[in-house]
Design an enzyme around this catalytic site. Structure first.
Site, PDB file in Angstrom:
ATOM      1  N   ASP A 281      -4.471  -0.724  11.870  1.00  0.00           N
ATOM      2  CA  ASP A 281      -4.561  -1.751  12.918  1.00  0.00           C
ATOM      3  C   ASP A 281      -5.018  -1.134  14.229  1.00  0.00           C
ATOM      4  OD1 ASP A 281      -1.795  -3.354  11.420  1.00  0.00           O
ATOM      5  OD2 ASP A 281      -3.786  -4.239  11.692  1.00  0.00           O
TER       6      ASP A 281
ATOM      7  N   MET B 105      -8.943  -5.180  16.128  1.00  0.00           N
ATOM      8  CA  MET B 105      -8.528  -6.223  17.067  1.00  0.00           C
ATOM      9  C   MET B 105      -8.982  -5.764  18.446  1.00  0.00           C
ATOM     10  SD  MET B 105      -4.830  -6.871  15.295  1.00  0.00           S
ATOM     11  CE  MET B 105      -4.930  -5.288  14.452  1.00  0.00           C
TER      12      MET B 105
ATOM     13  N   MET C 226      -4.969 -14.125   9.052  1.00  0.00           N
ATOM     14  CA  MET C 226      -3.808 -13.707   9.832  1.00  0.00           C
ATOM     15  C   MET C 226      -2.687 -14.721   9.661  1.00  0.00           C
ATOM     16  SD  MET C 226      -4.641 -10.856  11.031  1.00  0.00           S
ATOM     17  CE  MET C 226      -3.160 -10.588  12.021  1.00  0.00           C
TER      18      MET C 226
ATOM     19  N   SER D 143       0.283  -1.508   6.254  1.00  0.00           N
ATOM     20  CA  SER D 143      -0.165  -1.323   7.648  1.00  0.00           C
ATOM     21  C   SER D 143       0.564  -0.135   8.273  1.00  0.00           C
ATOM     22  CB  SER D 143       0.142  -2.577   8.466  1.00  0.00           C
ATOM     23  OG  SER D 143       0.094  -2.252   9.844  1.00  0.00           O
TER      24      SER D 143
ATOM     25  N   PHE E 112       1.218  -7.350  16.997  1.00  0.00           N
ATOM     26  CA  PHE E 112       2.453  -6.596  16.743  1.00  0.00           C
ATOM     27  C   PHE E 112       2.886  -6.716  15.288  1.00  0.00           C
ATOM     28  CE2 PHE E 112       3.206  -5.590  21.112  1.00  0.00           C
ATOM     29  CZ  PHE E 112       2.580  -6.628  21.804  1.00  0.00           C
TER      30      PHE E 112
ATOM     31  N   HIS F  24      -4.110   0.074   5.580  1.00  0.00           N
ATOM     32  CA  HIS F  24      -4.491  -0.890   6.623  1.00  0.00           C
ATOM     33  C   HIS F  24      -4.256  -0.252   7.988  1.00  0.00           C
ATOM     34  CE1 HIS F  24      -5.322  -5.032   7.977  1.00  0.00           C
ATOM     35  NE2 HIS F  24      -4.400  -4.832   8.891  1.00  0.00           N
TER      36      HIS F  24
ATOM     37  N   HIS G 255      -8.745  -2.746  10.595  1.00  0.00           N
ATOM     38  CA  HIS G 255      -8.670  -4.085  11.186  1.00  0.00           C
ATOM     39  C   HIS G 255      -8.892  -3.946  12.693  1.00  0.00           C
ATOM     40  CE1 HIS G 255      -5.886  -7.780  12.057  1.00  0.00           C
ATOM     41  NE2 HIS G 255      -7.150  -7.987  12.396  1.00  0.00           N
TER      42      HIS G 255
ATOM     43  N   MET H 132      -6.021  -1.693  18.023  1.00  0.00           N
ATOM     44  CA  MET H 132      -5.815  -2.698  19.074  1.00  0.00           C
ATOM     45  C   MET H 132      -6.227  -2.101  20.415  1.00  0.00           C
ATOM     46  SD  MET H 132      -2.087  -4.113  17.931  1.00  0.00           S
ATOM     47  CE  MET H 132      -1.773  -4.580  16.222  1.00  0.00           C
TER      48      MET H 132
ATOM     49  N   ASP I 175      -2.322 -11.139   6.168  1.00  0.00           N
ATOM     50  CA  ASP I 175      -1.825 -10.078   7.038  1.00  0.00           C
ATOM     51  C   ASP I 175      -0.868 -10.614   8.107  1.00  0.00           C
ATOM     52  OD1 ASP I 175      -3.579  -7.819   9.354  1.00  0.00           O
ATOM     53  OD2 ASP I 175      -1.517  -7.886   8.669  1.00  0.00           O
ATOM     54  N   GLY I 176       0.414 -10.206   7.957  1.00  0.00           N
ATOM     55  CA  GLY I 176       1.356 -10.540   9.032  1.00  0.00           C
ATOM     56  C   GLY I 176       2.605 -11.218   8.508  1.00  0.00           C
TER      57      GLY I 176
HETATM   58  C1  DX5 Z   1      -0.746  -7.498  13.444  1.00  0.00           C
HETATM   59  C2  DX5 Z   1      -1.420  -6.611  12.413  1.00  0.00           C
HETATM   60  C3  DX5 Z   1      -0.710  -6.631  11.087  1.00  0.00           C
HETATM   61  C4  DX5 Z   1       0.740  -6.150  11.183  1.00  0.00           C
HETATM   62  C5  DX5 Z   1       1.441  -6.325   9.867  1.00  0.00           C
HETATM   63  O1  DX5 Z   1      -1.628  -7.711  14.526  1.00  0.00           O
HETATM   64  O2  DX5 Z   1      -2.751  -7.018  12.187  1.00  0.00           O
HETATM   65  O3  DX5 Z   1      -1.431  -5.800  10.174  1.00  0.00           O
HETATM   66  O4  DX5 Z   1       0.755  -4.790  11.547  1.00  0.00           O
HETATM   67  O5  DX5 Z   1       2.754  -5.867  10.060  1.00  0.00           O
HETATM   68  P1  DX5 Z   1       4.000  -6.698   9.476  1.00  0.00           P
HETATM   69  O6  DX5 Z   1       3.849  -6.635   7.972  1.00  0.00           O
HETATM   70  O7  DX5 Z   1       5.192  -5.953   9.974  1.00  0.00           O
HETATM   71  O8  DX5 Z   1       3.876  -8.085  10.003  1.00  0.00           O
HETATM   72 ZN    ZN Z   2      -3.779  -5.991  10.559  1.00  0.00          ZN
END
Ligand code: DX5
Ligand code: ZN
Length: 219
Positions: free
Chosen positions: A36, A69, A138, A9, A144, A34, A67, A38, A176-177
């Site tokens: 992200d 969000m 997730m 990510s 975050f 990946h 991804h 947001m 993921d996460g």
């Molecule tokens: C959170 C994201 C994840 C996150 C993963 O909303 O979707 O992809 O960035 O980061 P880590 O591996 O640090 O949890």
């Molecule tokens: Zn993600």
């Protein structure tokens, strides 16, 4: 057994050097990137959008695992497809008509994923599993990087893998996460075949990306 793929990510990358960071990930053995996205509405954080994805597109040939969000999501799908996304993953809560949005992504020639938050049950996507390329489980509440892994989601991974095997379906199971060198083994054992990681890949072993990706790959 599907080969384990790593999708780092870039949320944990140096945002002032995103192009070079993507090259470091590719050199370090990443299978995809990946991204992200947001919107500060669906999740309480705001990151990047189509112009940045477009600017990063030529830094790597690796697939962009985007991804989203964001909500509403349907009307923005085309922007991400045109910016260079290869896999477009959305949250079911962010569209009024999941079937329509899934078909919209596919008509644009992109792979489509659906993401389930920790408290969202598999039931809401059960009827779509044969139409999608990926389910993103997730293991943190989205918004975050650097959050703590929620182990309860492993049951959901196991349940999904059982359905996939029973119905001989072919979608990828991505988690993921909060993925680290310990829980990555549990996630793979439960049935995940794609690991997303930001903090562990960028921060562990003094930021040795190749080493961190190798350790995750051989979980
Ligand atoms: C959170 C994201 C994840 C996150 C993963 O909303 O979707 O992809 O960035 O980061 P880590 O591996 O640090 O949890
Ligand atoms: Zn993600």
């Amino acid at each position: 057994m599907k080969k384990i793929k790593i999708s780092p990510s870039i949320l944990s990358a140096d945002f002032s050097q995103l192009g070079n960071e993507i090259k470091r990930l590719e050199d370090g053995g990443a299978d995809m990137i990946h991204v992200d996205v947001m919107d500060g509405h669906f999740v309480p954080n705001l990151t990047i959008g189509p112009p940045v994805i477009k600017a990063l597109r030529d830094y790597t040939k690796l697939p962009f695992d985007v991804h989203l969000m964001i909500s509403p999501v349907h009307k923005y799908i085309k922007n991400y497809a045109e910016a260079g996304a290869d896999i477009i993953t959305l949250h079911p809560e962010a569209t009024e008509n999941l079937k329509e949005t899934i078909n919209h992504v596919k008509k644009l020639g992109k792979k489509v994923g659906v993401s389930l938050n920790p408290n969202t049950k598999i039931d809401i996507i059960k009827n779509f599993l044969s139409e999608i390329n990926l389910v993103l489980i997730m293991s943190v509440h989205p918004g975050f990087g650097g959050q703590k892994f929620i182990p309860d989601v492993l049951e959901k991974v196991k349940e999904l893998k059982k359905i996939k095997d029973q119905q001989s379906l072919n979608f990828d199971i991505e988690i993921d996460g909060g993925i680290n060198f310990d829980n990555s083994k549990l996630a793979i054992k439960a049935g995940a075949n794609i690991l997303v990681s930001g903090t562990t890949i960028f921060k562990n072993n003094n930021g040795n990306i190749k080493k961190n990706i190798d350790i995750l790959k051989t979980s």
